[in-house]
Design a protein around this motif. Structure first.
Motif, PDB file in Angstrom:
ATOM      1  N   GLU A 262       0.824  -1.217   0.000  1.00 51.94           N
ATOM      2  CA  GLU A 262       0.000   0.000   0.000  1.00 51.94           C
ATOM      3  C   GLU A 262       0.853   1.259   0.000  1.00 51.94           C
ATOM      4  N   GLY A 263       2.191   1.111   0.020  1.00 58.43           N
ATOM      5  CA  GLY A 263       3.074   2.262  -0.132  1.00 58.43           C
ATOM      6  C   GLY A 263       3.823   2.711   1.090  1.00 58.43           C
ATOM      7  N   ALA A 264       3.765   1.947   2.200  1.00 57.47           N
ATOM      8  CA  ALA A 264       4.430   2.360   3.437  1.00 57.47           C
ATOM      9  C   ALA A 264       5.794   1.705   3.585  1.00 57.47           C
ATOM     10  N   ASP A 265       6.736   2.437   4.184  1.00 54.95           N
ATOM     11  CA  ASP A 265       7.955   1.823   4.697  1.00 54.95           C
ATOM     12  C   ASP A 265       7.568   1.094   5.985  1.00 54.95           C
ATOM     13  N   VAL A 266       8.165  -0.073   6.219  1.00 58.84           N
ATOM     14  CA  VAL A 266       7.696  -0.917   7.326  1.00 58.84           C
ATOM     15  C   VAL A 266       8.856  -1.409   8.186  1.00 58.84           C
ATOM     16  N   ALA A 267       8.744  -1.177   9.495  1.00 56.56           N
ATOM     17  CA  ALA A 267       9.660  -1.755  10.483  1.00 56.56           C
ATOM     18  C   ALA A 267       8.921  -2.864  11.203  1.00 56.56           C
ATOM     19  N   ILE A 268       9.619  -3.967  11.455  1.00 58.20           N
ATOM     20  CA  ILE A 268       9.012  -5.060  12.211  1.00 58.20           C
ATOM     21  C   ILE A 268       9.899  -5.408  13.406  1.00 58.20           C
ATOM     22  N   ALA A 269       9.272  -5.596  14.549  1.00 60.26           N
ATOM     23  CA  ALA A 269       9.965  -6.042  15.758  1.00 60.26           C
ATOM     24  C   ALA A 269       9.598  -7.499  15.996  1.00 60.26           C
ATOM     25  N   TYR A 270      10.543  -8.269  16.544  1.00 59.60           N
ATOM     26  CA  TYR A 270      10.342  -9.707  16.680  1.00 59.60           C
ATOM     27  C   TYR A 270      11.384 -10.263  17.639  1.00 59.60           C
ATOM     28  N   LEU A 271      11.125 -11.464  18.156  1.00 62.96           N
ATOM     29  CA  LEU A 271      12.086 -12.125  19.020  1.00 62.96           C
ATOM     30  C   LEU A 271      13.312 -12.554  18.209  1.00 62.96           C
ATOM     31  N   PRO A 272      14.497 -12.474  18.780  1.00 57.02           N
ATOM     32  CA  PRO A 272      15.718 -12.815  18.028  1.00 57.02           C
ATOM     33  C   PRO A 272      15.697 -14.203  17.406  1.00 57.02           C
ATOM     34  N   GLU A 273      15.044 -15.166  18.058  1.00 57.79           N
ATOM     35  CA  GLU A 273      15.017 -16.521  17.512  1.00 57.79           C
ATOM     36  C   GLU A 273      14.155 -16.635  16.257  1.00 57.79           C
ATOM     37  N   GLU A 274      13.440 -15.562  15.922  1.00 62.56           N
ATOM     38  CA  GLU A 274      12.602 -15.541  14.722  1.00 62.56           C
ATOM     39  C   GLU A 274      13.290 -14.830  13.556  1.00 62.56           C
ATOM     40  N   GLN A 275      14.621 -14.750  13.579  1.00 63.71           N
ATOM     41  CA  GLN A 275      15.361 -13.990  12.578  1.00 63.71           C
ATOM     42  C   GLN A 275      15.085 -14.458  11.142  1.00 63.71           C
ATOM     43  N   ALA A 276      15.047 -15.765  10.927  1.00 65.82           N
ATOM     44  CA  ALA A 276      14.833 -16.275   9.569  1.00 65.82           C
ATOM     45  C   ALA A 276      13.478 -15.845   9.022  1.00 65.82           C
ATOM     46  N   ASP A 277      12.426 -15.977   9.840  1.00 63.39           N
ATOM     47  CA  ASP A 277      11.100 -15.527   9.407  1.00 63.39           C
ATOM     48  C   ASP A 277      11.095 -14.023   9.148  1.00 63.39           C
ATOM     49  N   ALA A 278      11.767 -13.265  10.017  1.00 69.33           N
ATOM     50  CA  ALA A 278      11.805 -11.811   9.868  1.00 69.33           C
ATOM     51  C   ALA A 278      12.510 -11.396   8.576  1.00 69.33           C
ATOM     52  N   GLU A 279      13.578 -12.082   8.244  1.00 72.13           N
ATOM     53  CA  GLU A 279      14.297 -11.753   7.013  1.00 72.13           C
ATOM     54  C   GLU A 279      13.441 -12.031   5.784  1.00 72.13           C
TER      55      GLU A 279
ATOM     56  N   ALA B 280      12.611  -1.681   4.456  1.00 73.16           N
ATOM     57  CA  ALA B 280      12.319  -2.592   5.563  1.00 73.16           C
ATOM     58  C   ALA B 280      13.335  -2.361   6.673  1.00 73.16           C
ATOM     59  N   LEU B 281      12.862  -2.389   7.908  1.00 74.92           N
ATOM     60  CA  LEU B 281      13.729  -2.241   9.067  1.00 74.92           C
ATOM     61  C   LEU B 281      13.439  -3.392  10.013  1.00 74.92           C
ATOM     62  N   LEU B 282      14.458  -4.217  10.293  1.00 73.20           N
ATOM     63  CA  LEU B 282      14.295  -5.390  11.149  1.00 73.20           C
ATOM     64  C   LEU B 282      14.837  -5.087  12.543  1.00 73.20           C
ATOM     65  N   LEU B 283      14.003  -5.332  13.555  1.00 72.42           N
ATOM     66  CA  LEU B 283      14.321  -4.922  14.923  1.00 72.42           C
ATOM     67  C   LEU B 283      14.156  -6.086  15.892  1.00 72.42           C
ATOM     68  N   PRO B 284      15.196  -6.909  16.073  1.00 70.06           N
ATOM     69  CA  PRO B 284      15.092  -8.044  16.992  1.00 70.06           C
ATOM     70  C   PRO B 284      15.190  -7.610  18.452  1.00 70.06           C
ATOM     71  N   GLY B 285      14.421  -8.250  19.295  1.00 67.00           N
ATOM     72  CA  GLY B 285      14.448  -7.943  20.723  1.00 67.00           C
ATOM     73  C   GLY B 285      13.175  -8.414  21.394  1.00 67.00           C
ATOM     74  N   ASP B 286      13.008  -8.042  22.656  1.00 66.66           N
ATOM     75  CA  ASP B 286      11.873  -8.514  23.449  1.00 66.66           C
ATOM     76  C   ASP B 286      11.025  -7.333  23.899  1.00 66.66           C
ATOM     77  N   ILE B 287       9.784  -7.297  23.463  1.00 65.84           N
ATOM     78  CA  ILE B 287       8.891  -6.169  23.738  1.00 65.84           C
ATOM     79  C   ILE B 287       8.562  -6.045  25.228  1.00 65.84           C
ATOM     80  N   LYS B 288       8.833  -7.090  26.026  1.00 64.00           N
ATOM     81  CA  LYS B 288       8.613  -6.989  27.468  1.00 64.00           C
ATOM     82  C   LYS B 288       9.539  -5.955  28.101  1.00 64.00           C
ATOM     83  N   ASP B 289      10.631  -5.672  27.429  1.00 66.69           N
ATOM     84  CA  ASP B 289      11.637  -4.729  27.918  1.00 66.69           C
ATOM     85  C   ASP B 289      11.232  -3.314  27.512  1.00 66.69           C
ATOM     86  N   ALA B 290      10.937  -2.467  28.486  1.00 69.00           N
ATOM     87  CA  ALA B 290      10.480  -1.107  28.195  1.00 69.00           C
ATOM     88  C   ALA B 290      11.515  -0.328  27.383  1.00 69.00           C
ATOM     89  N   ALA B 291      12.796  -0.533  27.681  1.00 70.99           N
ATOM     90  CA  ALA B 291      13.831   0.170  26.941  1.00 70.99           C
ATOM     91  C   ALA B 291      13.840  -0.252  25.478  1.00 70.99           C
TER      92      ALA B 291
END
Length: 290
Positions: free
Chosen positions: A69-86, A99-110
């Protein structure tokens, strides 16, 4: 015109145990995220979106749709999901978007603050936040529900969404959109998913509160209530007996595919929905949700 009752596979499905959060390529049948089917119409041209849990399932379908639809997209995901994210990143780039790939854990406020700030910095703006990341683990009885597992549900599903939404306020312009993935379980809680259902009830309530709270800023807040959707959550978060019959409980007699939800998220993010805020949209194969 396609009959929705027969458009996608119907149960019974084979047993396919996985550990949480599950892997898309291991599913049988593999889910449809719109890779070959979703056609964009420029509804989000020039916008930038951040989708948590964007590596698989509903988040993956939304990422593909937003890019087309024309948007640039960033996705956040758990590090163990790297292959799916790529793989998702490749679909975004095939649509001609960043595309912007952002591995990490959303439970962490930082981490939640970091992904919001980095998305805005890399893309130069942030217009849409989709709070989609979630954790699910079934329980047999209250006495068997571990305290740490109960807390993990809330820290992932509710706290993570709160952290990201709060951080996004520094970047979302008037006309910006926040979308929560809730669930029909928020209205029809399942005893075997007590903790998960409770978090989804909290998210639906947050949508209604935040829509009012952020109205003065011109920021719209809405939620989607999926029914049974064929994602890695199913083989990794449900009993194998439940997997075999998954989707048979709704009138369509089959689970929905992630691709079938994408249009709801596009609609809620698009300029045409400028008067839609505080809505909870059910996508559940004719399942009545009141």
């Amino acid at each position: 015109m396609t009959d929705p009752l027969t458009k996608y596979p119907r149960p019974p499905f084979p047993a396919q145990p996985q550990s949480f959060p599950g892997k898309t390529p291991k599913m049988e049948p593999e889910p449809d995220h719109g890779e070959e089917s979703y056609k964009g119409a420029g509804k989000l041209t020039g916008k930038a979106a951040l989708i948590t849990g964007g590596d698989s399932g509903i988040g993956r379908a939304v990422a593909i749709a937003y890019a087309r639809e024309g948007a640039d997209v960033a996705i956040a995901y758990l590090p163990e999901e790297q292959a799916d994210a790529e793989a998702v990143g490749q679909w975004i780039e095939k649509a001609g978007k960043r595309a912007l790939l952002l591995p990490g854990d959303i439970k962490d406020a930082a981490f939640a603050r970091e992904i919001v700030d980095r998305t805005a910095r890399e893309f130069g703006r942030l217009d849409v936040l989709v709070n989609n990341a979630a954790f699910q683990e079934p329980n047999r009885g209250l006495d068997a529900l571990d305290d740490a597992v109960f807390e993990k549900h809330f820290r992932t599903n509710v706290f993570g969404s709160f952290y990201a939404t709060k951080a996004a306020l520094a970047h979302l312009p008037p006309g910006g959109s926040v979308i929560f993935t809730s669930s029909v379980n928020s209205k029809h809680p399942m005893p075997t998913l007590m903790a998960y259902s409770a978090t989804k009830g909290a998210l639906s309530n947050m949508v209604l509160s935040l829509a009012q709270l952020l109205a003065e800023k011109g920021i719209r807040v809405n939620g989607v209530l999926p029914g049974p959707i064929w994602t890695p959550f199913i083989p990794s978060g449900m009993s194998q007996d439940a997997v075999k019959t998954f989707g048979s409980q709704v009138p369509f007699d089959r689970p929905g595919q992630p691709a079938e939800l994408a249009s709801a998220y596009v609609m809620l993010a698009a300029e045409e929905s400028s008067y839609t805020s505080g809505a909870l949209i059910t996508v559940a194969g004719a399942m009545p949700v009141l």
